[in-house]
Every structure is written in C-alpha cells, then in structure tokens.
Scaffold this active site. Sequence first.
Site, short mmCIF file in Angstrom:
data_model
loop_
_atom_site.label_atom_id
_atom_site.label_comp_id
_atom_site.label_asym_id
_atom_site.label_seq_id
_atom_site.Cartn_x
_atom_site.Cartn_y
_atom_site.Cartn_z
N ASN A 70 22.28 -39.05 3.49
CA ASN A 70 22.74 -39.03 2.12
C ASN A 70 21.53 -39.41 1.14
OD1 ASN A 70 24.70 -39.22 -0.05
ND2 ASN A 70 25.36 -41.28 1.42
N ASP A 71 21.47 -39.96 0.42
CA ASP A 71 20.18 -40.45 -0.87
C ASP A 71 19.21 -39.75 -0.59
OD1 ASP A 71 21.93 -42.13 -1.44
OD2 ASP A 71 20.88 -43.46 -0.46
N VAL A 72 18.46 -39.32 0.96
CA VAL A 72 17.52 -38.10 0.70
C VAL A 72 17.69 -36.80 0.37
CG1 VAL A 72 16.10 -39.73 1.93
CG2 VAL A 72 17.59 -37.65 3.16
N THR A 73 19.48 -35.59 0.69
CA THR A 73 19.58 -35.30 0.16
C THR A 73 20.17 -34.85 -1.51
OG1 THR A 73 21.51 -34.83 0.49
CG2 THR A 73 20.08 -33.97 2.30
#
Lengths: 466, 101
Positions: A391-394
């Site tokens: 999630n956050d890394v995209t």
Amino acid sequence: MTAFAANLTQGVYIVTILLVIVGIMRLRTPATARSGNLLAAFGMLLALGVTLLYVPLVNWLVMTAMLVLGAGIGTWAARTVKMTAMPQMVALFNGMGGGAAALVALGEALRILLQGAAPPLAVSIPGAFTVLIGAISFAGSMVAFAKLQELIGGRPITFSGQKILHAVLFALLLVAAALAVSGGPLGRETPLIILAVGAAVLGTLVVLPVGGADMPVIISLLNSLTGLAAAATGFVLGNDVLIVAGSLVGASGTILTQLMSRAMNRPISNVLFGAFSSVKQGTDQTVGGEVRATSTEEVATLLAYASRVVIVPGYGLAVARAQQQVRDLMVALEGRGVDVRFGIHPVAGRMPGHMNVLLAEADVPYDRLYEMDAINPEFSRTDVVLVVGANDVTNPAARNNPGSPIYGMPVLEVDRAKVVVVLKRSMAPGFAGIDNPLFLMDQTRMLFGDARTSLTELVTALRDVD
Amino acid sequence: MTGNLVQELLVFMLAVFVGFQLISKVPSVLHTPLMSATNAIHGVIVIGALVVCATAHGPVELTVGAAAVFLGTLNVVGGYVVTDRMLEMFRHNREQPGNRP
C-alpha cells in the site's frame, strides 16, 4: 600463557578476522553468499577452538554444558522458525548477543574487583560502556521480539513527557557509569549493577513506543549496538578478534540503519521518538475519484494479453501466505510468453530484503526480482501492474502531494503503468494510516478479497482465457 | 593490556572503516541475510564469555560467566544456521520455472 600459546592464539585470530571479512565480501551476490556465510562461521569456529585450547579448565563442566545447551537450542530455533518470522528471530538472537556482552563486562569487572584491585581506566571505561549498551540492546531486542511476535501490541505506545523521562534516565545512567569507573562511597559493584538494570529499563522504554512498521530500523540499530558492545568487550579483555568482529558489525549496522531510514524517508530520531502521529493532521485532504472494483476473469484477460507484467508484493502477501500462489501465477504467465518481473521496495516486509527471502523460499528466481531504482523506469512500458498486499510503498502522494506525511519517501511509481490492479482485502488504509490516491485513479482496478484466494482463482481463470 | 590501547584503537578504527566499505556494496536483495549474518558475527562475544567463565572463582562470577556463554552460543550458532537456511533458498534459484503442473 606461554609465548607459543599466545602466538598461536593471535595467529588463529588473524585467520578468523580474514575469513569473516572475506565471508562478508562474498555476501554481495546470491551465488556466493552461502559460501561466504559458511566461511565466516568456520572462522568463528577456529577462534572458539583455539580459545578453548588455552583457557584454564577448572570450570570445564559448566562451560561444556552451556556450549552444548546454547548450540542445541540455537540450532533448533534457527531450523524451525518460519521465514515470515525472521525479523523476530534476528531480534531474539541479537538480544542474546547484547545480554552476553553485558554479562562478559560485568563478570570481568567482578573478577578484578574481588581481587581487591582497581581496574585501569582503559578497562573500566569500555567495561561500563559495554554494560550500558549491551543491556539496552538486550532489553530493546526482547521488546522488539515481543512486538513482532505479537505477544504485546504492535501499536506505538506513547505518553506525554516520554522524551523527558528517557533523557533523565539516560543522564542518571551516565552518572552511574561515571561512579562505576571512578569508584566512590558506593564502591564500584553497586553502580555497575544499577547501570545494568537501569540500561535494561531504558532499552525497554525506548523500543515500546516504536510502531510495527518502524521495527526493521530498530532491529538494525540494535544489531549495530550489540556489535559495538562486543567491540568494547574486546578492549576490556584485550582481545583483537572481538574488537574487529564487533566493530565490523557496528559499522555495517549503522549503514543498514541509514539505508532503511532513507528508504522510509524518516530520520532515525523520528523513528525513535515520533511515530506517525506528529504529522497526521495533514492527511484529511479529500481525494477525488471513485473506486473501480473488478473481477478475477477481467484481470485474467488483462494479464493474458499483456506483454509485460510487474508484480509488486508487500507484507500483505506474506500475511495471506500467498508466496506460492504468486509464484504459480508467474509460471502460468511466463508459459504464455508474458514478461513477468517483481518490483520490490527496499522496506517491503518486516525487515529490509525480507520480501526477497520470502519469494526465494517460494522458488521465485532472484533474477526476476528488481530493486526499486531498476524497476521504476520500466513502469511506463508496463501493461499491467499487480499490487499484492502493498500500500504505502506505491502511494503516488509521496511524489506529488507535499502535504502528505510520506511526501518525499521513495516509492514504486506503479501509477505510470497502463493498468494497475490492486489486490486488497478492503479499502482500509495501510500501516501508516494514510489514504492512497492510487486506488482512485482512472487506470486502477481493485480486486477485493484474500490475496491467496484471489491469486489461486486468477491462475485457474488464466487457463480459460484463449 | 593498557600498553596496547593505542594499537587497539587503531584496529578498531580500521575495522569500522572496512565495515562501512563492505556493507555499502551488498545489494538490497540480500539485506535480510546480511543483517542475519552480521548478527551471527557479533556472537563472537562467546569467546569473551568463555574467557570470563573459565577464570571465574566465586559462584556469582561463575553464574554470570555461564549465562554469558549460553547467550553467546545461542547468538552465534542460531545466527549462522538461520542465515545458512535463508541463503540456501537463493541457491536453488538458477533453475527455470515453468515445469510445475
């Protein structure tokens, strides 16, 4: 010790140091890494052997029992641990090392003091340092282990005045350390014991507030601290192999900690004291767009007719235990002539490089695994990106929304691809509690459900696509 | 050992430098095994633990020394074994996929 014994010991220690350094050098490529680790282990065995050869053997029974017991339990734990549980295993072993270092310094101090002698400063200063750092590392690692093993809650535990409490405690510990070195009305033993206990309390307090997402950074930091503690015991005992091996680890841990902090765009002080709470106010800006749910059949068709697919795995993949399923999907797609790559964020998983290990366990060849800098230029030429449990890394907000708490964090630029399919349980936000505008973009399709089930269905559905 | 202090500091400094050089060249693919391997390397403390345990006199010293040997052995043996397990999986990866039913 005779001159011959001393020379032999020194000689073997030099060989050990050489083997450890060459061993780490061989860790640079997956093909030679295993032999590198074995070389380092062999070097350590040599040092252990020559040490045992010349130490007095009065306590041999106790020593043998402890060696056998430690080796037995260590081997058992290392062989049975699941790859997903690797971060807590490393934390646990690290804590053992930290505790051992503190005990070595304490034991040596007691030995000198019971002889009625005052230890020279060149011994007592590194000794006090070892007790301090070793006990912090021990207690901190145990808390990190408990958090990762979910024995205690992974949520950050914060209260007001926390930083002040830590600072006061640390100052008191420095006083205790000074007293242990200089001696005084309390003697040297009492301050040393207070130092050990107080440092353990500080280690616990410092790691407790750290959230689960930041744990990799903490483990790396604690690893580096244990290395430094081991190096300091080398000064206490006048032992070069301890100094070299310990400081190698101290230096490497520092580098790794820096690399990770940079990958998460969070200075180390922020990890230790902040949690994400301090920046959360800025997150409630609304993002336009709507969620487009899709079906397994539609995704199967998209994938079957793509020429290049990039899979972006996150920790959600490991939680769903879907590594094998994602590998099956890769095999099915490659059977159709699709170019499949994995784009891996440096902090995907619960420690740096964790995702690579999990995929390697599922037999995904490592030449399909691309680091962030290698895969980012490829996204604009990619037909379908499959985001599985990440999630956050995209999150594109990290690139284009200066108000976002993760603004500036290097991310996988998946939104540059033609189509993005996100496999996700629900619309719940990620670990950091931040909305992800990627989910609302025109080219994004959401495939809701358990990652393992979805991937299994995808592989089946692919067979029906002509 | 005080006479060797300067020499020891020199060794320490050089080792830190070598450590920085060695680690900056390891790719992020291998960061978990790397962390695990360095974790095993600081298990070298077991050598110090053996020295302390061997020269212990009273029951307190002996207990401290014995505990240190136990923890240190756990660290060094467990660390190397678990790293080996991880790296073994990377070794298998040269085979071509596609031969699964």
